[in-house]
Scaffold this motif. Structure first.
Motif, PDB file in Angstrom:
ATOM      1  N   THR A 161      38.082  50.136  37.481  1.00 18.12           N
ATOM      2  CA  THR A 161      36.401  50.541  37.412  1.00 18.12           C
ATOM      3  C   THR A 161      36.287  51.323  38.576  1.00 18.12           C
ATOM      4  OG1 THR A 161      35.839  48.622  38.666  1.00 18.12           O
ATOM      5  CG2 THR A 161      36.181  48.305  36.466  1.00 18.12           C
ATOM      6  N   GLY A 162      36.903  51.495  39.757  1.00 21.04           N
ATOM      7  CA  GLY A 162      36.383  51.976  40.923  1.00 21.04           C
ATOM      8  C   GLY A 162      35.590  51.359  41.809  1.00 21.04           C
ATOM      9  N   THR A 163      35.522  50.055  41.470  1.00 28.59           N
ATOM     10  CA  THR A 163      34.494  49.335  42.259  1.00 28.59           C
ATOM     11  C   THR A 163      35.335  48.277  43.018  1.00 28.59           C
ATOM     12  OG1 THR A 163      32.822  49.135  40.296  1.00 28.59           O
ATOM     13  CG2 THR A 163      32.868  47.230  41.932  1.00 28.59           C
ATOM     14  N   ALA A 164      35.119  48.319  44.421  1.00 25.24           N
ATOM     15  CA  ALA A 164      35.875  47.426  45.367  1.00 25.24           C
ATOM     16  C   ALA A 164      35.030  46.239  45.437  1.00 25.24           C
ATOM     17  CB  ALA A 164      35.995  48.372  46.681  1.00 25.24           C
ATOM     18  N   VAL A 165      35.664  44.905  45.264  1.00 29.30           N
ATOM     19  CA  VAL A 165      34.986  43.571  45.512  1.00 29.30           C
ATOM     20  C   VAL A 165      36.008  43.114  46.271  1.00 29.30           C
ATOM     21  CG1 VAL A 165      34.292  41.659  44.309  1.00 29.30           C
ATOM     22  CG2 VAL A 165      33.901  43.727  43.349  1.00 29.30           C
ATOM     23  N   GLY A 166      35.788  42.420  47.500  1.00 27.36           N
ATOM     24  CA  GLY A 166      36.691  41.548  48.106  1.00 27.36           C
ATOM     25  C   GLY A 166      37.344  40.240  47.669  1.00 27.36           C
ATOM     26  N   LYS A 167      38.337  39.938  48.149  1.00 25.36           N
ATOM     27  CA  LYS A 167      38.735  38.669  47.606  1.00 25.36           C
ATOM     28  C   LYS A 167      37.777  37.424  47.673  1.00 25.36           C
ATOM     29  CE  LYS A 167      42.825  35.670  48.150  1.00 25.36           C
ATOM     30  NZ  LYS A 167      44.165  35.209  49.026  1.00 25.36           N
ATOM     31  N   ARG A 168      37.333  37.368  48.631  1.00 22.19           N
ATOM     32  CA  ARG A 168      36.536  36.073  48.773  1.00 22.19           C
ATOM     33  C   ARG A 168      35.198  36.368  47.654  1.00 22.19           C
ATOM     34  NH1 ARG A 168      32.901  35.367  53.737  1.00 22.19           N
ATOM     35  NH2 ARG A 168      31.262  34.285  53.017  1.00 22.19           N
ATOM     36  N   GLN A 169      34.653  37.473  47.739  1.00 21.23           N
ATOM     37  CA  GLN A 169      33.603  37.672  46.605  1.00 21.23           C
ATOM     38  C   GLN A 169      34.206  37.233  44.859  1.00 21.23           C
ATOM     39  OE1 GLN A 169      33.983  40.006  49.091  1.00 21.23           O
ATOM     40  NE2 GLN A 169      31.999  38.923  50.131  1.00 21.23           N
ATOM     41  N   VAL A 170      35.739  37.808  44.914  1.00 21.19           N
ATOM     42  CA  VAL A 170      36.161  37.524  43.490  1.00 21.19           C
ATOM     43  C   VAL A 170      36.190  36.089  43.352  1.00 21.19           C
ATOM     44  CG1 VAL A 170      38.505  37.497  42.372  1.00 21.19           C
ATOM     45  CG2 VAL A 170      37.344  39.771  43.375  1.00 21.19           C
ATOM     46  N   GLU A 171      36.810  35.268  44.380  1.00 20.67           N
ATOM     47  CA  GLU A 171      36.614  33.968  44.251  1.00 20.67           C
ATOM     48  C   GLU A 171      35.256  33.064  43.857  1.00 20.67           C
ATOM     49  OE1 GLU A 171      38.409  32.495  48.154  1.00 20.67           O
ATOM     50  OE2 GLU A 171      40.575  33.340  47.521  1.00 20.67           O
ATOM     51  N   GLU A 172      34.573  33.632  44.628  1.00 19.13           N
ATOM     52  CA  GLU A 172      33.231  32.921  44.235  1.00 19.13           C
ATOM     53  C   GLU A 172      32.647  33.267  43.028  1.00 19.13           C
ATOM     54  OE1 GLU A 172      30.903  35.058  47.334  1.00 19.13           O
ATOM     55  OE2 GLU A 172      31.437  33.541  48.929  1.00 19.13           O
ATOM     56  N   ILE A 173      32.821  34.630  42.573  1.00 21.29           N
ATOM     57  CA  ILE A 173      32.528  34.984  40.933  1.00 21.29           C
ATOM     58  C   ILE A 173      33.227  34.051  40.322  1.00 21.29           C
ATOM     59  CG2 ILE A 173      32.742  36.704  39.424  1.00 21.29           C
ATOM     60  CD1 ILE A 173      32.113  38.705  41.579  1.00 21.29           C
ATOM     61  N   ALA A 174      34.652  33.915  40.389  1.00 20.28           N
ATOM     62  CA  ALA A 174      35.126  32.891  39.490  1.00 20.28           C
ATOM     63  C   ALA A 174      34.865  31.505  39.387  1.00 20.28           C
ATOM     64  CB  ALA A 174      36.904  33.062  39.571  1.00 20.28           C
ATOM     65  N   VAL A 175      34.499  31.059  40.661  1.00 17.16           N
ATOM     66  CA  VAL A 175      33.781  29.542  40.667  1.00 17.16           C
ATOM     67  C   VAL A 175      32.677  29.475  39.741  1.00 17.16           C
ATOM     68  CG1 VAL A 175      32.749  27.863  41.983  1.00 17.16           C
ATOM     69  CG2 VAL A 175      34.992  29.195  42.870  1.00 17.16           C
ATOM     70  N   ARG A 176      31.692  30.561  40.124  1.00 14.82           N
ATOM     71  CA  ARG A 176      30.479  30.550  39.173  1.00 14.82           C
ATOM     72  C   ARG A 176      30.774  30.642  37.775  1.00 14.82           C
ATOM     73  NH1 ARG A 176      28.347  33.733  43.651  1.00 14.82           N
ATOM     74  NH2 ARG A 176      29.003  35.606  42.518  1.00 14.82           N
ATOM     75  N   ALA A 177      31.714  31.508  37.351  1.00 10.54           N
ATOM     76  CA  ALA A 177      31.965  31.678  36.011  1.00 10.54           C
ATOM     77  C   ALA A 177      32.395  30.476  35.506  1.00 10.54           C
ATOM     78  CB  ALA A 177      33.060  32.555  35.590  1.00 10.54           C
ATOM     79  N   ALA A 178      33.224  29.603  36.294  1.00 11.15           N
ATOM     80  CA  ALA A 178      33.735  28.326  35.621  1.00 11.15           C
ATOM     81  C   ALA A 178      32.529  27.333  35.607  1.00 11.15           C
ATOM     82  CB  ALA A 178      34.889  27.781  36.739  1.00 11.15           C
ATOM     83  N   VAL A 179      31.648  27.187  36.471  1.00  8.42           N
ATOM     84  CA  VAL A 179      30.560  26.544  36.236  1.00  8.42           C
ATOM     85  C   VAL A 179      29.513  26.599  35.171  1.00  8.42           C
ATOM     86  CG1 VAL A 179      28.210  25.800  37.425  1.00  8.42           C
ATOM     87  CG2 VAL A 179      30.291  26.070  38.940  1.00  8.42           C
ATOM     88  N   ASP A 180      29.492  28.108  34.727  1.00  9.29           N
ATOM     89  CA  ASP A 180      28.761  28.365  33.756  1.00  9.29           C
ATOM     90  C   ASP A 180      29.341  27.916  32.375  1.00  9.29           C
ATOM     91  OD1 ASP A 180      26.784  29.436  35.420  1.00  9.29           O
ATOM     92  OD2 ASP A 180      27.315  31.616  35.279  1.00  9.29           O
ATOM     93  N   PHE A 181      30.762  28.133  32.521  1.00 14.64           N
ATOM     94  CA  PHE A 181      31.609  27.852  31.316  1.00 14.64           C
ATOM     95  C   PHE A 181      31.411  26.140  30.982  1.00 14.64           C
ATOM     96  CE2 PHE A 181      35.450  26.178  29.400  1.00 14.64           C
ATOM     97  CZ  PHE A 181      35.713  27.145  28.579  1.00 14.64           C
ATOM     98  N   ASP A 182      31.344  25.346  32.046  1.00 14.13           N
ATOM     99  CA  ASP A 182      31.179  24.081  31.634  1.00 14.13           C
ATOM    100  C   ASP A 182      29.824  23.741  31.215  1.00 14.13           C
ATOM    101  OD1 ASP A 182      33.925  23.460  32.531  1.00 14.13           O
ATOM    102  OD2 ASP A 182      33.494  23.084  34.508  1.00 14.13           O
ATOM    103  N   ALA A 183      28.628  24.259  31.905  1.00 17.18           N
ATOM    104  CA  ALA A 183      27.399  24.118  31.737  1.00 17.18           C
ATOM    105  C   ALA A 183      27.141  24.320  29.947  1.00 17.18           C
ATOM    106  CB  ALA A 183      26.296  24.924  32.468  1.00 17.18           C
ATOM    107  N   PHE A 184      27.758  25.550  29.653  1.00 14.78           N
ATOM    108  CA  PHE A 184      27.634  26.051  28.291  1.00 14.78           C
ATOM    109  C   PHE A 184      28.260  25.082  27.402  1.00 14.78           C
ATOM    110  CE2 PHE A 184      29.665  28.232  24.692  1.00 14.78           C
ATOM    111  CZ  PHE A 184      28.785  28.966  24.098  1.00 14.78           C
ATOM    112  N   TYR A 185      29.388  24.758  27.490  1.00 15.09           N
ATOM    113  CA  TYR A 185      29.885  23.749  26.774  1.00 15.09           C
ATOM    114  C   TYR A 185      29.166  22.364  26.587  1.00 15.09           C
ATOM    115  CZ  TYR A 185      33.152  27.078  24.965  1.00 15.09           C
ATOM    116  OH  TYR A 185      33.978  28.033  24.303  1.00 15.09           O
ATOM    117  N   ARG A 186      28.779  22.010  27.592  1.00 12.56           N
ATOM    118  CA  ARG A 186      28.248  20.688  27.846  1.00 12.56           C
ATOM    119  C   ARG A 186      26.658  20.764  26.880  1.00 12.56           C
ATOM    120  NH1 ARG A 186      29.184  20.232  33.227  1.00 12.56           N
ATOM    121  NH2 ARG A 186      27.334  21.193  33.702  1.00 12.56           N
TER     122      ARG A 186
END
Length: 199
Positions: free
Chosen positions: A156-181
Motif C-alpha cells: 500500500t505504500g503506507t508506513a505503520v510502525g511495529k508498535r502501532q501494528v501490534e495495537e491495531i491487532a489487539v483492538r481487532a481481537a477485542v472487536d472480534f470477541d465483542a462481535f461474537y458475544r
C-alpha cells in the motif's frame, strides 16, 4: 488549516491536484524513457504514481465534503449543547496514504468537543482507517508483526510502525470477541422466542 475551509471552490478546483497527477502519469507513460522500458518498470511506475492519484482523489473528496459541511445544532449524549463552532482537522492513515480530514468542531465549556463529520464518515478514534485495520488483522493471523509492517508498506505504500501494528491487532481481537458475544446473545434470544416446528 486545510484549504477546504479557506474558500469555497468548484469541484474542478478541488480535484485539480488529482487532475495534475493524472497528467503527470500520462506524460510519463508517453515519454521516450517509458516507451523503451521493460514491462516491469512500466508496471512499477503505474503502481506508484497510481497510488498517489488514488490518495489525491480521496483527499479531494474529503475536501469537497468539508467545503459543503453546514452548521448544525449539536447536543451530546450528556445533553449539553455545543454552541461554539470552529474549523478543525485530523489526519487519517489509509491504505492509500495519509490524508487530512477537515471538519467543524463543536465545543462547550467543560465537555468534550464533537465532530459530526467524523460520525458521518464513521472515522475511527485512532489514526488508522478501517482499511488499514482490516489489512493488519488479516495479515497478523498469518505472519509476524515485523512481516506485516513490511507487507503493508510494499502493498500500500503506507508506513505503520511495529508498535502501532501490534495495537491495531489487539483492538481487532477485542472487536472480534465483542462481535461474537453480541451475535451469540442475539441467537439465544432468537432460540427462546422461536416457535417449535413440528413435521
Amino acid at each position: 488549516m486545510s484549504a477546504a475551509y479557506a474558500k469555497s471552490s468548484s469541484p474542478d478546483e478541488t480535484f485539480s491536484s488529482a487532475h495534475e497527477q493524472m497528467e503527470k502519469m500520462v506524460t510519463g507513460l508517453r515519454s521516450t524513457k517509458m516507451l523503451s522500458a521493460e514491462h516491469s518498470e512500466v508496471e512499477a511506475f503505474v503502481q506508484e504514481q497510481g497510488r498517489e492519484l488514488e490518495r489525491l482523489l480521496y483527499q479531494a473528496h474529503l475536501d469537497l465534503r468539508a467545503e459543503r459541511e453546514r452548521p448544525v445544532s449539536v447536543r451530546g449524549a450528556d445533553e449539553v449543547e455545543r454552541t461554539y463552532r470552529r474549523p478543525s482537522q485530523r489526519p487519517l492513515g489509509t491504505i492509500l496514504g495519509r490524508v487530512m480530514v477537515a471538519r467543524l468542531a463543536y465545543q462547550a465549556l467543560g465537555v468534550e468537543g464533537l465532530h459530526p463529520m467524523d460520525a458521518a464518515l464513521n472515522l475511527p478514534p485512532e489514526l488508522y482507517s478501517h482499511g488499514v485495520s482490516r489489512f493488519v488483522a488479516e495479515h497478523t493471523a498469518k505472519m509476524s508483526f515485523d512481516e506485516v509492517v513490511g507487507e503493508l508498506l510494499t502493498a500500500t505504500g503506507t508506513a505503520v510502525g511495529k508498535r502501532q501494528v501490534e495495537e491495531i491487532a489487539v483492538r481487532a481481537a477485542v472487536d472480534f470477541d465483542a462481535f461474537y458475544r453480541q451475535r451469540r446473545a442475539a441467537n439465544e434470544v432468537l432460540e427462546e422466542t422461536r416457535e417449535p416446528l413440528v413435521l
